[in-house]
Design a protein around this motif. Structure first.
Motif: not given
Length: 292
Positions: A164-170
């Motif tokens: 599961r890949l995280p989504f988030g700034k940077g």
């Protein structure tokens, strides 16, 4: 345009002959319909269709399962996994000096095993590290990574990673391979994702002058649920799939040397709100050809 006409008794002979002709036509139509349905059910047997489906979900029958883990217990098996690149200073950490836009310093403390999954945790916390020359340097972000360099190297393989890949700034999570002998290129990026983009990318790096083959696909839900990332690598072909969807396939510049697997959660942004998230890995499996 056709005109409807009324049938009379005088038409009975013609009607019988017409009925026989209509029945013959109906039989032909049924045969054609059944043939088309069967063809659609099995799919066209063109090379393009084969290239998109072969190896998408299962390893070739003659290949052997060489490595498998679902991350049991509460600690990482460090006889199998390293928590830093093999070419960088040993703990307390490391980073990828090959990418000038990476802002994280990797630490073993950011690698956890819990609830049957590997967790690579990125945090926006000032962290002491070093630069490429070994001089002290402060990083705005700390995160986690692992590699199979201590134990698992393979030349050609069928790799499946459930993650599961995280989504988030940077945030810049990746699953990739590089040569065991320390050379570069080649590099096989099974998947990379940036920030909150709805797409994910597979790349084969083939030259030092940014030569590469790349595939980008829509994958907006990579941060929810579990997804399977698959690499099918033979002597003559590389194909990469996301949940069975073809992301990249090529038969040129195929790596011909042993490689090892890396899983990491990088960060490329120093601004407020960046570097916060967790990459989860449920399982890793690697099959190898029975004979090379």
């Amino acid at each position: 345009m056709p005109v409807k006409r009324r049938w009379t008794a005088a038409d009975s002979g013609s009607r019988s002959r017409l009925r026989g002709a209509l029945i013959a036509v109906a039989v032909v139509l049924v045969v054609v319909t059944v043939t088309l349905v069967a063809a659609n059910a099995t799919g066209p047997s063109t090379p393009a269709a084969t290239a998109q489906t072969a190896g998408a979900t299962t390893a070739p029958a003659q290949w052997k399962l060489a490595f498998s883990t679902d991350f049991p217990g509460t600690s990482l098996d460090t006889s199998t996994w390293a928590e830093c690149y093999p070419w960088t200073p040993k703990p307390p950490g490391c980073t990828n000096f090959g990418n000038a836009d990476e802002r994280e310093w990797y630490l073993p403390s950011q690698v956890h095993v819990e609830h049957g999954a590997l967790a690579l945790v990125a945090q926006r916390t000032p962290t002491a590290g070093s630069d490429v020359n070994g001089n002290p340097k402060s990083y705005t972000c700390r995160s986690g990574m692992v590699t199979t360099y201590p134990s698992v190297h393979f030349k050609y393989g069928f790799v499946q990673v459930v993650a599961r890949l995280p989504f988030g700034k940077g945030l810049w999570p990746a699953i990739w391979l590089i040569p065991s002998d320390g050379s570069w290129p080649p590099e096989i990026d099974i998947v990379e994702h940036w920030d909150t983009q709805p797409t994910a990318r597979a790349t084969l790096h083939t030259g030092k002058q940014n030569a590469q083959q790349r595939g980008t696909v829509n994958f907006p839900d990579a941060d929810t649920g579990w997804h399977t990332y698959t690499l099918y690598w033979t002597q003559s072909r590389i194909s990469i799939y996301y949940d069975g969807q073809l992301a990249l396939t090529t038969t040129t510049s195929i790596p011909q040397q042993a490689m090892y697997l890396l899983l990491d959660l990088a960060d490329e942004n120093n601004s407020p709100g960046s570097c916060s998230g967790t990459m989860l890995v449920k399982s890793v499996k690697i099959w190898e050809p029975a004979q090379i």
